[in-house]
Design an enzyme around this catalytic site. Structure first.
Site, PDB file in Angstrom:
ATOM      1  N   LYS A  33     -52.585  51.765 -49.991  1.00  0.00           N
ATOM      2  CA  LYS A  33     -52.181  50.600 -50.782  1.00  0.00           C
ATOM      3  C   LYS A  33     -51.754  51.077 -52.161  1.00  0.00           C
ATOM      4  CE  LYS A  33     -55.188  47.825 -52.880  1.00  0.00           C
ATOM      5  NZ  LYS A  33     -54.750  47.652 -54.294  1.00  0.00           N
ATOM      6  N   ASP A  60     -49.140  46.098 -52.942  1.00  0.00           N
ATOM      7  CA  ASP A  60     -50.023  45.001 -53.326  1.00  0.00           C
ATOM      8  C   ASP A  60     -49.695  44.530 -54.742  1.00  0.00           C
ATOM      9  OD1 ASP A  60     -52.198  43.272 -53.616  1.00  0.00           O
ATOM     10  OD2 ASP A  60     -53.594  44.893 -54.116  1.00  0.00           O
ATOM     11  N   LYS A  62     -48.968  41.014 -55.330  1.00  0.00           N
ATOM     12  CA  LYS A  62     -49.428  39.619 -55.434  1.00  0.00           C
ATOM     13  C   LYS A  62     -48.432  38.728 -56.195  1.00  0.00           C
ATOM     14  CE  LYS A  62     -54.342  40.944 -55.421  1.00  0.00           C
ATOM     15  NZ  LYS A  62     -54.185  42.408 -55.599  1.00  0.00           N
ATOM     16  N   LEU A  63     -47.224  38.642 -55.695  1.00  0.00           N
ATOM     17  CA  LEU A  63     -46.203  37.849 -56.373  1.00  0.00           C
ATOM     18  C   LEU A  63     -46.604  36.371 -56.447  1.00  0.00           C
ATOM     19  CD1 LEU A  63     -44.664  40.492 -55.790  1.00  0.00           C
ATOM     20  CD2 LEU A  63     -42.630  39.112 -55.406  1.00  0.00           C
ATOM     21  N   ASP A  65     -44.521  33.134 -58.374  1.00  0.00           N
ATOM     22  CA  ASP A  65     -43.497  32.629 -59.295  1.00  0.00           C
ATOM     23  C   ASP A  65     -42.728  31.524 -58.579  1.00  0.00           C
ATOM     24  OD1 ASP A  65     -41.563  32.455 -61.446  1.00  0.00           O
ATOM     25  OD2 ASP A  65     -42.075  34.530 -61.936  1.00  0.00           O
ATOM     26  N   THR A 120     -61.499  38.592 -54.136  1.00  0.00           N
ATOM     27  CA  THR A 120     -62.895  38.898 -53.815  1.00  0.00           C
ATOM     28  C   THR A 120     -63.768  39.002 -55.069  1.00  0.00           C
ATOM     29  OG1 THR A 120     -62.274  41.251 -53.676  1.00  0.00           O
ATOM     30  CG2 THR A 120     -62.440  40.017 -51.607  1.00  0.00           C
ATOM     31  N   ARG A 212     -62.645  52.589 -54.319  1.00  0.00           N
ATOM     32  CA  ARG A 212     -63.607  53.486 -54.955  1.00  0.00           C
ATOM     33  C   ARG A 212     -64.581  54.178 -54.009  1.00  0.00           C
ATOM     34  NH1 ARG A 212     -64.590  49.084 -59.663  1.00  0.00           N
ATOM     35  NH2 ARG A 212     -63.898  47.800 -57.911  1.00  0.00           N
TER      36      ARG A 212
END
Length: 234
Positions: A33, A60, A62-63, A65, A120, A212
């Site tokens: 990603k 990734d 996250k559009l 608009d 999340t 992570r």
């Protein structure tokens, strides 16, 4: 579609991201990603470099608009030959349909398109107090998922805690891509709604996104393989 583990390349530079991928043997090409941090730091070239190495890429960004702007942006992103992209379901069905139109390439192919339901990192309390959504978070996620499906999308990004609910609402073929994955006993960090790889599999996740716990592990390759074993039940 085959389940898979997606590694979140949450690095501040292309040099660090590529150095991380260099740790994997030549024949091992994890799905990755590329998010806002890396994309904004390096631009489209980092996508081309990672794709050139043989990795599938979930872009990734996250559009969110107006429909026309998102449609044009998706056309640009689709030309990068990415495999998966996303937007916010809160942008409405019109925006999602426009995005889908923009993604279709001249040969008729397109990336997988997902809608983000609720992040999340969002808790029930914050959703109510800050977003003014006075419904149970599971109900909101299911509603957004149905809206995305009605707009023609392939699936949603949701917490692994809600993957089963999405499957119940939208059917087994509607994809669930779930961040918020941690190994048993690990810290939650800034995530609020989390699950282990094995439980995510049992809950109906099709793809898990893991950052992570893999990228900051003493041996990232070992951590990735552990995640794959636990998620795929091998």
């Amino acid at each position: 579609m085959k389940r898979d583990v997606i590694i979140a390349l949450d690095f501040e530079s292309g040099e660090k991201a590529l150095a991380f991928l260099d740790q994997f043997p030549q024949g091992e090409k994890p799905y990755v990603k590329i998010g806002m941090e890396l994309f904004y730091a390096q631009g489209p070239d980092i996508v081309r470099q990672v794709k050139g190495r043989g990795h599938k890429v979930f872009l990734d960004l996250k559009l969110h608009d107006i429909p026309n702007t998102v449609k044009k942006a998706m056309k640009v992103l689709s030309a990068l030959d990415v495999d998966m992209v996303n937007l916010h379901a809160a942008g409405t069905a019109d925006m999602m349909r426009a995005a889908l139109e923009g993604l279709v390439r001249p040969d008729g192919s397109r990336p997988i398109l997902l809608a983000v339901t609720q992040l999340t990192s969002t808790s029930q309390e914050r959703m109510e107090k800050e977003l003014l959504i006075q419904r149970p978070i599971a109900q909101v996620v299911a509603s957004y998922a149905r809206l995305a499906q009605s707009a023609g999308l392939d699936g949603v990004v949701c917490s692994p805690l809600e993957a089963a609910l999405v499957k119940e609402s939208c059917g087994a073929d509607f994809l669930t891509v779930t961040p918020g994955i941690r190994f048993a006993g690990a810290q939650a960090d800034d995530q609020k709604r989390i699950m282990t790889p094995a439980l995510a599999r049992e809950g109906g996740s099709d793809f898990i996104v893991v950052g992570r716990p893999i990228t900051q592990a003493p041996d990232p390759v070992v951590a990735y393989r552990r995640c794959v074993r636990e998620f795929l039940g091998q």
